[in-house]
Write an enzyme that holds these catalytic residues in place. Structure first.
Site, PDB file in Angstrom:
ATOM      1  N   LYS A 156       0.819  -1.221   0.000  1.00 38.71           N
ATOM      2  CA  LYS A 156       0.000   0.000   0.000  1.00 38.71           C
ATOM      3  C   LYS A 156       0.854   1.273   0.000  1.00 38.71           C
ATOM      4  O   LYS A 156       2.067   1.220   0.210  1.00 38.71           O
ATOM      5  CB  LYS A 156      -0.950  -0.045   1.198  1.00 38.71           C
ATOM      6  CG  LYS A 156      -1.963  -1.205   1.118  1.00 38.71           C
ATOM      7  CD  LYS A 156      -3.000  -1.106   2.237  1.00 38.71           C
ATOM      8  CE  LYS A 156      -3.976  -2.275   2.151  1.00 38.71           C
ATOM      9  NZ  LYS A 156      -5.071  -2.140   3.159  1.00 38.71           N
ATOM     10  N   HIS A 190      -2.212  -5.562   1.636  1.00 39.21           N
ATOM     11  CA  HIS A 190      -3.500  -6.232   1.450  1.00 39.21           C
ATOM     12  C   HIS A 190      -3.221  -7.656   0.994  1.00 39.21           C
ATOM     13  O   HIS A 190      -2.259  -7.904   0.272  1.00 39.21           O
ATOM     14  CB  HIS A 190      -4.332  -5.523   0.376  1.00 39.21           C
ATOM     15  CG  HIS A 190      -5.503  -6.342  -0.103  1.00 39.21           C
ATOM     16  ND1 HIS A 190      -6.703  -6.353   0.551  1.00 39.21           N
ATOM     17  CD2 HIS A 190      -5.632  -7.209  -1.139  1.00 39.21           C
ATOM     18  CE1 HIS A 190      -7.527  -7.193  -0.071  1.00 39.21           C
ATOM     19  NE2 HIS A 190      -6.903  -7.729  -1.101  1.00 39.21           N
ATOM     20  N   GLU A 248      -9.497 -10.976  -7.760  1.00 41.91           N
ATOM     21  CA  GLU A 248      -8.605  -9.824  -7.595  1.00 41.91           C
ATOM     22  C   GLU A 248      -7.421  -9.886  -8.566  1.00 41.91           C
ATOM     23  O   GLU A 248      -7.004  -8.855  -9.111  1.00 41.91           O
ATOM     24  CB  GLU A 248      -8.119  -9.758  -6.139  1.00 41.91           C
ATOM     25  CG  GLU A 248      -9.255  -9.422  -5.169  1.00 41.91           C
ATOM     26  CD  GLU A 248      -8.860  -9.462  -3.700  1.00 41.91           C
ATOM     27  OE1 GLU A 248      -9.731  -9.201  -2.862  1.00 41.91           O
ATOM     28  OE2 GLU A 248      -7.672  -9.756  -3.380  1.00 41.91           O
TER      29      GLU A 248
END
Ligand code: CMP
Length: 139
Positions: A10, A116, A127
């Protein structure tokens, strides 16, 4: 079984040059990085990726955080990759994360929690397909 999971480093992690340290933890624990790219997510991408959280009070801030700087999206492959990755990340809230986990070591807050990971093999497939073409994954 050998599985694939989807991972994001992130904006709080890229900002502090932690991508190498986090990747080393994954690789040292048997997860191979079979696809990886550094991107700046668009607002549309971030909103769609986190659509499952759209009704939650933290959704707007989460989307703003995820587009506040570069992220590294990855596909990790290895034995029980989904569970292994979640164990290495630690709890969502770093205050609850076990010693030695990525979030205990590096996360700044429950929002800026550095990484994540997919929560199931089914979501991993969704995803992965959202961010990678099949030809970008080299196992
Ligand atoms: P992630 O695994 O990417 O999935 C949703 C994200 O929402 C989560 O990690 C956190 O970064 C963020 N988040 C912010 N506040 C909360 C909260 N109160 N509960 C759960 N997730 C939160």
């Amino acid at each position: 079984a050998i599985e694939r999971t989807f991972s994001i480093l992130k904006p709080d992690a890229t900002r502090r040059n932690l991508t190498g340290k986090i990747n080393a933890i994954y690789e040292e624990n048997g997860l191979s990085i079979i696809g990886q790219k550094r991107i700046l997510m668009s607002e549309t991408q971030a909103k769609a990726f986190y659509a499952v959280h759209a009704a939650r009070p933290f959704y707007k801030d989460l989307v703003e955080f995820m587009i506040s700087g570069p992220v590294v999206v990855q596909v990790l492959e290895g034995e029980n990759a989904v569970t292994k990755h979640r164990d290495l990340m630690g709890a969502t809230n770093p205050a609850n994360a076990a010693e030695g986990t990525v979030r205990k070591l590096f996360a700044e807050s429950i929002e800026a929690n550095s990484v994540h990971g997919s929560d199931s093999a089914e979501n991993a497939a969704i995803e992965i397909a959202y961010f990678f073409a099949g030809c970008e994954l080299v196992g």
